[in-house]
Design an enzyme around this catalytic site. Sequence first.
Site, short mmCIF file in Angstrom:
data_model
loop_
_atom_site.label_atom_id
_atom_site.label_comp_id
_atom_site.label_asym_id
_atom_site.label_seq_id
_atom_site.Cartn_x
_atom_site.Cartn_y
_atom_site.Cartn_z
N CYS A 79 0.78 -1.24 0.00
CA CYS A 79 0.00 0.00 0.00
C CYS A 79 0.81 1.29 0.00
CB CYS A 79 -0.94 0.02 1.21
SG CYS A 79 -1.79 -1.53 1.54
N CYS A 82 1.32 3.64 -3.08
CA CYS A 82 0.21 4.50 -3.52
C CYS A 82 -0.16 5.55 -2.49
CB CYS A 82 -1.03 3.65 -3.80
SG CYS A 82 -1.38 3.39 -5.53
N HIS A 83 -0.27 5.13 -1.23
CA HIS A 83 -0.87 6.00 -0.21
C HIS A 83 0.15 6.74 0.64
CE1 HIS A 83 -4.86 4.45 -1.15
NE2 HIS A 83 -4.34 3.24 -1.13
N MET A 120 -8.78 1.71 -6.47
CA MET A 120 -8.35 0.77 -5.44
C MET A 120 -8.35 -0.65 -6.00
SD MET A 120 -7.47 0.35 -2.25
CE MET A 120 -7.53 -0.85 -0.91
N HIS A 358 8.31 11.45 -12.18
CA HIS A 358 8.95 10.14 -12.00
C HIS A 358 10.32 10.10 -12.67
CE1 HIS A 358 9.06 6.00 -10.86
NE2 HIS A 358 9.24 5.58 -12.11
N HIS A 400 5.74 6.17 -18.93
CA HIS A 400 6.87 5.58 -18.20
C HIS A 400 8.00 5.36 -19.19
CE1 HIS A 400 9.33 2.99 -15.69
NE2 HIS A 400 8.57 3.32 -14.66
#
Length: 574
Positions: A79, A82-83, A120, A358, A400
């Site tokens: 997780c 992402c969070h 999610m 990124h 990417h």
Amino acid sequence: MTQKGFKRLTGLFMLAALPLAVTSAFAEDAKHVTKPEAAYQAGGSPLAGEEMHQNINPKAPPMTKVEFEKGKQIYFERCAGCHGVLRKGATGKPLTTDKTLANGTDYLKVFIKYGSPAGMPNWGTSGELTDEQVDLMARYIQQEPPTPPEYSLADIEKTRKEIIPVSKRPTKKMNNYNIDNIFSVTLRDSGEVALIDGDSKKIINIVKTGYAVHISRISASGRYLYVIGRDARINLIDLWMEKPDNVAEIKVGLEARSVETSKFKGWEDKIAVAGTYWPPQYVIMDGDTLKPKKVVSTRGMTVDNEYHPEPRVASIVASHYKPEFVINAKESGKIMMVDYSDLSNLKTTTLDAAKFLHDGGFDSTGRYFLVAANASNKIAVVDTKEDKLAALVDVGKIPHPGRGANFNHPKFGPVWATSHLGAEDITLIGTDPVKHKANAWKVVEVVKGQGGGSLFIKTHPKSKNLWVDTPLNPDAKNSQTIAVYDINNLGKGYQTLPIAEWAGLGDGAKRVVQPEYNKAGDEVWFSVWSAKDKQSAIVVVDDKTRKLKAVIKDPKLITPTGKFNVHNTQHDIY
């Protein structure tokens, strides 16, 4: 209806029945989330094993200490990417207790198990988490998040090891290797890099490094190789030694992705810099000893003028025009042009770009740096000569590029290309504001590829081929092959080469990842990446004929992923 289909339908009905106020606490505009995107965003974090302060909220459902530790482990494995470490949101929504406690355990269990249209993943129905683990995580995210320790300059210095002091290192090259054609190959799950002789295809040395080395960078002189693991460990490898090996190492934080060295004239090999995910900061060091000299936090305001406590440093490149590093903070969308000529009076020019910066690469001239703001679906163009943002270019879903690919388009002139994680697009951006001004910093063509899940795109100034991988595509026929285009006839479409089949391996994922050229530009190397307990390989293809040239197999080649040719990395050739 199949049992799988019934479970999916049941999950959707359960989500639909949830109160609007609860659903809106997490969901934004509905969007389709591809399997490649979920796999990319939910990567593991080395923080899973770190000691952290545990401050359990008294309003939260009860958890034993053992349960809390299990929840922490799962959170950082599944997780945190992402969070965020502090759960305040990164590319995913915040999971702070003001939101999770209001929603309650029952809702959170459904949300974790079945996912949502807003992004999610369906951790339960996909089989990634058991019902017991789903219940555990629903209770875990209602606790106050454990806080990892900070990392000061003194903390960093304590980890430094000068394995071979500068005074005892070679004063000249002590081996017969063609250093320019050495490949540094990440052995992701063994915590090593393989140094492979590009001429003989033989392994020179397996060097112990940090976990899951993210990148390898070469000093301006070509002597020193810097590698950084996701656990923020940097290893300095001296390629002049009789057998190239570590001469220094340091741990600059708890999680990291980027390292770079000074390349401006007069500063060759003198300065190194590393950016960390945790703590959110960058560290400037001496280039030959890794002695830390300066630590700078990236916490602060985003481009949307909101405070963010955890802007992770995603990528760094060295300017060829000034003694500067171009440092990209992911969550804030800020690009920092850091002047390293006077570390006591550090000067920084900060550019507002777009959130979720990124990775990226230079255009063919080395003046303009193009970096993906991946979750914003944009490419930011930085003029490193003028220290200005030249453009923000809208592209496909989750670009990417790795370093991207530069070539001369027969119609549009010089272009830089990116592939995408979330789309099958290969997007070409014009990069010549002088002779092709009308095309500069605009999308001039979009070519269709095998599908989403691409991580790297590559060509070479001496090549007529453009190679695009799709290792995170859910379809094995795409993840185990490579698409190759004729850059002079992109409209013809791509040819598919069976790289994994050519490797001659047994069972396993066999994902084909990261095309990388040799120095001469006449060979392309591919990693065939399987699990840690499966055989992997490197496949070498003749660039001109597109035929198999060699397969490199060895039990020590455990989960090979990124490959970095010394000459091409040193001179930003891609």
